[in-house]
Motif scaffolding. Structure first.
Motif, PDB file in Angstrom:
ATOM      1  N   PHE A   1     -10.211  -4.351   3.603  1.00 25.49           N
ATOM      2  CA  PHE A   1     -10.430  -3.060   4.254  1.00 25.49           C
ATOM      3  C   PHE A   1     -11.847  -3.041   4.819  1.00 25.49           C
ATOM      4  O   PHE A   1     -12.816  -3.169   4.075  1.00 25.49           O
ATOM      5  CB  PHE A   1     -10.278  -1.909   3.252  1.00 25.49           C
TER       6      PHE A   1
ATOM      7  N   TYR B   1      -5.896  -7.874  -0.010  1.00 19.92           N
ATOM      8  CA  TYR B   1      -5.967  -6.952   1.128  1.00 19.92           C
ATOM      9  C   TYR B   1      -7.438  -6.733   1.439  1.00 19.92           C
ATOM     10  O   TYR B   1      -8.258  -6.563   0.534  1.00 19.92           O
ATOM     11  CB  TYR B   1      -5.339  -5.593   0.798  1.00 19.92           C
TER      12      TYR B   1
ATOM     13  N   PRO C   1      -7.531   0.310   8.128  1.00 24.03           N
ATOM     14  CA  PRO C   1      -6.266  -0.043   7.463  1.00 24.03           C
ATOM     15  C   PRO C   1      -6.371  -1.398   6.759  1.00 24.03           C
ATOM     16  O   PRO C   1      -7.167  -2.252   7.148  1.00 24.03           O
ATOM     17  CB  PRO C   1      -5.258  -0.096   8.611  1.00 24.03           C
ATOM     18  N   GLY C   2      -5.580  -1.557   5.727  1.00 26.59           N
ATOM     19  CA  GLY C   2      -5.596  -2.803   4.968  1.00 26.59           C
ATOM     20  C   GLY C   2      -4.990  -3.956   5.742  1.00 26.59           C
ATOM     21  O   GLY C   2      -3.946  -3.813   6.374  1.00 26.59           O
TER      22      GLY C   2
ATOM     23  N   ILE D   1      -7.296   4.350  -2.546  1.00 23.42           N
ATOM     24  CA  ILE D   1      -6.229   3.465  -2.071  1.00 23.42           C
ATOM     25  C   ILE D   1      -5.275   3.253  -3.247  1.00 23.42           C
ATOM     26  O   ILE D   1      -5.719   3.033  -4.373  1.00 23.42           O
ATOM     27  CB  ILE D   1      -6.768   2.082  -1.633  1.00 23.42           C
TER      28      ILE D   1
ATOM     29  N   ILE E   1       0.856  -1.179   0.000  1.00 24.35           N
ATOM     30  CA  ILE E   1       0.000   0.000   0.000  1.00 24.35           C
ATOM     31  C   ILE E   1       0.893   1.230   0.000  1.00 24.35           C
ATOM     32  O   ILE E   1       1.747   1.380   0.875  1.00 24.35           O
ATOM     33  CB  ILE E   1      -0.926   0.011   1.228  1.00 24.35           C
ATOM     34  N   THR E   2       0.692   2.107  -0.975  1.00 20.50           N
ATOM     35  CA  THR E   2       1.478   3.349  -1.039  1.00 20.50           C
ATOM     36  C   THR E   2       0.651   4.563  -0.646  1.00 20.50           C
ATOM     37  O   THR E   2       1.196   5.626  -0.381  1.00 20.50           O
ATOM     38  CB  THR E   2       2.074   3.561  -2.442  1.00 20.50           C
ATOM     39  N   ARG E   3      -0.669   4.396  -0.620  1.00 20.71           N
ATOM     40  CA  ARG E   3      -1.565   5.456  -0.135  1.00 20.71           C
ATOM     41  C   ARG E   3      -2.677   4.783   0.646  1.00 20.71           C
ATOM     42  O   ARG E   3      -3.515   4.079   0.086  1.00 20.71           O
ATOM     43  CB  ARG E   3      -2.134   6.267  -1.294  1.00 20.71           C
ATOM     44  N   GLU E   4      -2.653   4.994   1.944  1.00 25.69           N
ATOM     45  CA  GLU E   4      -3.674   4.427   2.827  1.00 25.69           C
ATOM     46  C   GLU E   4      -5.012   5.125   2.587  1.00 25.69           C
ATOM     47  O   GLU E   4      -5.046   6.306   2.226  1.00 25.69           O
ATOM     48  CB  GLU E   4      -3.273   4.614   4.292  1.00 25.69           C
TER      49      GLU E   4
ATOM     50  N   PRO F   1      -8.997   7.239   6.968  1.00 23.54           N
ATOM     51  CA  PRO F   1      -9.422   6.422   8.110  1.00 23.54           C
ATOM     52  C   PRO F   1     -10.852   6.697   8.561  1.00 23.54           C
ATOM     53  O   PRO F   1     -11.409   5.915   9.334  1.00 23.54           O
ATOM     54  CB  PRO F   1      -8.409   6.767   9.202  1.00 23.54           C
TER      55      PRO F   1
END
Length: 135
Positions: A98, A96, A74-75, A108, A63-66, A69
């Motif tokens: 979520f 993943y 979170p993944g 994401i 994951i480079t961009r969460e 929230p």
């Protein structure tokens, strides 16, 4: 983490008794990592499927961009080894998950890595970006 497990157990028992509580829903919507957008219903978790990769040789999706929230949790990476017992070097199915947190839209992003780095060869570089709307 123990409190979350206990809370989900309580919700599961209540739901089985017909009390209609929500929160730890098992409902999931699975999409391929190539999907550009998806809409989730209330309580429906998102599962992003990366198919078969081989972590034993260094393949990974990170994951480079969460996600925001306020919309998604979170993944949680899931992996199922496809080799036989005692076999090494077989691929795994990777995804993943979520969990929904609230209504809204978020993005994401993922990136393919080989042995902990983005491949130098442009033909081997892969990214994924999914816009997620929770209603």
């Amino acid at each position: 983490m123990g409190r979350l497990v206990k809370a989900c157990a309580v919700v599961a028992v209540a739901a089985s008794l017909g009390l209609g509580l929500t929160g730890c829903s098992a409902a999931e919507k699975t999409v391929a990592y190539t999907t550009s957008s998806v809409t989730l219903e209330p309580g429906e978790a998102l599962v992003v499927d990366f198919g078969e990769i081989n972590p034993t040789v260094g393949d990974a999706w990170v994951i480079t961009r969460e996600p925001d929230p306020a919309v998604l949790g979170p993944g949680d990476e899931r992996s199922r080894y496809l080799g036989q017992d005692g076999e090494t070097g077989a691929p795994s199915e990777v995804s993943y998950r979520f969990a929904p947190v609230g209504d809204g839209t978020t993005v994401i992003q993922f990136e393919y890595e080989f042995r902990g780095a983005v491949p130098e060869d442009a033909d081997d570089q892969q990214t994924a970006e999914i816009t997620v709307t929770v209603k």
